[in-house]
Each structure stands twice: as structure tokens, then as C-alpha cells.
Design a protein around this motif. Structure first.
Motif, PDB file in Angstrom:
ATOM      1  N   GLY A 191      95.299 109.406  12.423  1.00  0.00           N
ATOM      2  CA  GLY A 191      96.058 110.078  11.381  1.00  0.00           C
ATOM      3  C   GLY A 191      95.340 111.253  10.738  1.00  0.00           C
ATOM      4  N   ILE A 192      94.082 111.491  11.098  1.00  0.00           N
ATOM      5  CA  ILE A 192      93.325 112.578  10.486  1.00  0.00           C
ATOM      6  C   ILE A 192      92.751 113.519  11.540  1.00  0.00           C
ATOM      7  N   ASN A 193      91.991 112.970  12.452  1.00  0.00           N
ATOM      8  CA  ASN A 193      91.271 113.800  13.425  1.00  0.00           C
ATOM      9  C   ASN A 193      92.047 114.086  14.699  1.00  0.00           C
ATOM     10  N   GLY A 194      93.142 113.416  14.905  1.00  0.00           N
ATOM     11  CA  GLY A 194      93.928 113.650  16.103  1.00  0.00           C
ATOM     12  C   GLY A 194      94.410 112.357  16.736  1.00  0.00           C
ATOM     13  N   TYR A 195      94.916 112.504  17.952  1.00  0.00           N
ATOM     14  CA  TYR A 195      95.440 111.347  18.658  1.00  0.00           C
ATOM     15  C   TYR A 195      95.123 111.485  20.143  1.00  0.00           C
ATOM     16  N   GLU A 196      95.264 110.381  20.842  1.00  0.00           N
ATOM     17  CA  GLU A 196      95.178 110.389  22.295  1.00  0.00           C
ATOM     18  C   GLU A 196      95.941 109.191  22.834  1.00  0.00           C
ATOM     19  N   PHE A 197      96.496 109.369  24.013  1.00  0.00           N
ATOM     20  CA  PHE A 197      97.131 108.243  24.688  1.00  0.00           C
ATOM     21  C   PHE A 197      97.089 108.473  26.187  1.00  0.00           C
ATOM     22  N   GLY A 198      97.265 107.406  26.918  1.00  0.00           N
ATOM     23  CA  GLY A 198      97.326 107.485  28.363  1.00  0.00           C
ATOM     24  C   GLY A 198      97.933 106.221  28.933  1.00  0.00           C
ATOM     25  N   TYR A 199      98.602 106.355  30.054  1.00  0.00           N
ATOM     26  CA  TYR A 199      99.138 105.174  30.724  1.00  0.00           C
ATOM     27  C   TYR A 199      99.201 105.406  32.225  1.00  0.00           C
ATOM     28  N   GLU A 200      99.312 104.312  32.947  1.00  0.00           N
ATOM     29  CA  GLU A 200      99.437 104.336  34.393  1.00  0.00           C
ATOM     30  C   GLU A 200     100.364 103.204  34.792  1.00  0.00           C
ATOM     31  N   THR A 201     101.255 103.462  35.735  1.00  0.00           N
ATOM     32  CA  THR A 201     102.176 102.439  36.200  1.00  0.00           C
ATOM     33  C   THR A 201     101.921 102.125  37.677  1.00  0.00           C
ATOM     34  N   SER A 202     102.426 100.999  38.112  1.00  0.00           N
ATOM     35  CA  SER A 202     102.191 100.534  39.476  1.00  0.00           C
ATOM     36  C   SER A 202     102.865 101.397  40.536  1.00  0.00           C
ATOM     37  N   ARG A 223      99.880 109.442  32.947  1.00  0.00           N
ATOM     38  CA  ARG A 223     100.116 110.399  31.856  1.00  0.00           C
ATOM     39  C   ARG A 223      98.990 110.258  30.863  1.00  0.00           C
ATOM     40  N   GLN A 224      98.419 111.376  30.432  1.00  0.00           N
ATOM     41  CA  GLN A 224      97.393 111.398  29.401  1.00  0.00           C
ATOM     42  C   GLN A 224      97.653 112.591  28.491  1.00  0.00           C
ATOM     43  N   GLU A 225      97.329 112.433  27.227  1.00  0.00           N
ATOM     44  CA  GLU A 225      97.500 113.529  26.279  1.00  0.00           C
ATOM     45  C   GLU A 225      96.574 113.313  25.093  1.00  0.00           C
ATOM     46  N   ASN A 226      96.089 114.413  24.533  1.00  0.00           N
ATOM     47  CA  ASN A 226      95.340 114.331  23.286  1.00  0.00           C
ATOM     48  C   ASN A 226      95.687 115.541  22.430  1.00  0.00           C
ATOM     49  N   GLY A 227      95.573 115.366  21.136  1.00  0.00           N
ATOM     50  CA  GLY A 227      95.882 116.439  20.210  1.00  0.00           C
ATOM     51  C   GLY A 227      94.946 116.409  19.020  1.00  0.00           C
ATOM     52  N   VAL A 228      94.590 117.592  18.556  1.00  0.00           N
ATOM     53  CA  VAL A 228      93.733 117.730  17.382  1.00  0.00           C
ATOM     54  C   VAL A 228      94.346 118.758  16.454  1.00  0.00           C
ATOM     55  N   LEU A 229      94.100 118.599  15.171  1.00  0.00           N
ATOM     56  CA  LEU A 229      94.599 119.523  14.170  1.00  0.00           C
ATOM     57  C   LEU A 229      93.644 120.699  14.044  1.00  0.00           C
ATOM     58  N   LYS A 230      94.190 121.930  14.089  1.00  0.00           N
ATOM     59  CA  LYS A 230      93.371 123.136  14.011  1.00  0.00           C
ATOM     60  C   LYS A 230      93.889 124.014  12.876  1.00  0.00           C
ATOM     61  N   PRO A 231      93.011 124.396  11.941  1.00  0.00           N
ATOM     62  CA  PRO A 231      93.435 125.311  10.881  1.00  0.00           C
ATOM     63  C   PRO A 231      93.733 126.697  11.474  1.00  0.00           C
ATOM     64  N   VAL A 232      94.858 127.261  11.078  1.00  0.00           N
ATOM     65  CA  VAL A 232      95.234 128.613  11.491  1.00  0.00           C
ATOM     66  C   VAL A 232      95.740 129.329  10.252  1.00  0.00           C
ATOM     67  N   GLY A 233      94.917 130.195   9.699  1.00  0.00           N
ATOM     68  CA  GLY A 233      95.286 130.881   8.465  1.00  0.00           C
ATOM     69  C   GLY A 233      95.443 129.882   7.332  1.00  0.00           C
TER      70      GLY A 233
END
Length: 99
Positions: A37-48, A53-63
Motif C-alpha cells: 500500500g505504500i512502496n508498490g505491488y507485485e504479483f505473478g502466477y502460472e497455470t498448468s 503472468r508477472q507484474e510490479n508497480g511502484v509510485l513515482k513522484p512527477v511534479g
């Protein structure tokens, strides 16, 4: 009347779509998730059936605001047996896929 015709055509197309039999029995082999909830998130999964699928996100200050910078990838096998791979990033300048 046009709505009914469009709706009937849509139902016909959707009901005719074939689902590969291996996809109906697919199970989840891996499912990782983290979001503090503060520094970002990540997730990933694999099926048989070969979907990953994998993804990560971080918050970046812009202006005076902030944006979420996201990167990830996905892969699967198309119905014709062709392996498909997608990598992407998304930032303050938009979505950037690489197939």
C-alpha cells in the motif's frame, strides 16, 4: 431493432468460440501477491496449461503529483501451438508493449 440484431450476432459469435480442452482443466501452479500500500505491488502466477503472468508497480513522484510505473510480462501458448510472449511497461508517457 438494430440492437436485437447486433445482440443476436454477438451471442452467435461468442457461443461458437472454441475453448481448448486443456484450458478447461487448467490448475494454478503458482500465485504470488504482495501489496504493502505504500512502496508498490507485485504479483505473478502460472497455470498448468502454460500461462504465466508477472507484474510490479511502484509510485513515482512527477511534479506535484505521482504516477504508478508498471512493468510486467505474460506468456501463453496460442490454440495453434505458437508460443506467445508479451513484455510491457506503463508510465507517465503511456503503455509500451513489446511482443
Amino acid at each position: 431493432m438494430k440492437f436485437v440484431i447486433v445482440l443476436a450476432a454477438l451471442v452467435a459469435v461468442c457461443s461458437g468460440a472454441a475453448i481448448p480442452s486443456g484450458d478447461l482443466e487448467a490448475t494454478v501452479l503458482r500465485d504470488n501477491r504482495h501489496n504493502d500500500g505504500i512502496n508498490g505491488y507485485e504479483f505473478g502466477y502460472e497455470t498448468s496449461n502454460g500461462i504465466t503472468r508477472q507484474e510490479n508497480g511502484v509510485l513515482k513522484p512527477v511534479g506535484e503529483t505521482a504516477v504508478i510505473i508498471v512493468s510486467g510480462d505474460a506468456s501463453w501458448v496460442a490454440p495453434d501451438g505458437t508460443p506467445v510472449s508479451l513484455k510491457f511497461t506503463a508510465d507517465e508517457n503511456g503503455y509500451h508493449p513489446v511482443v
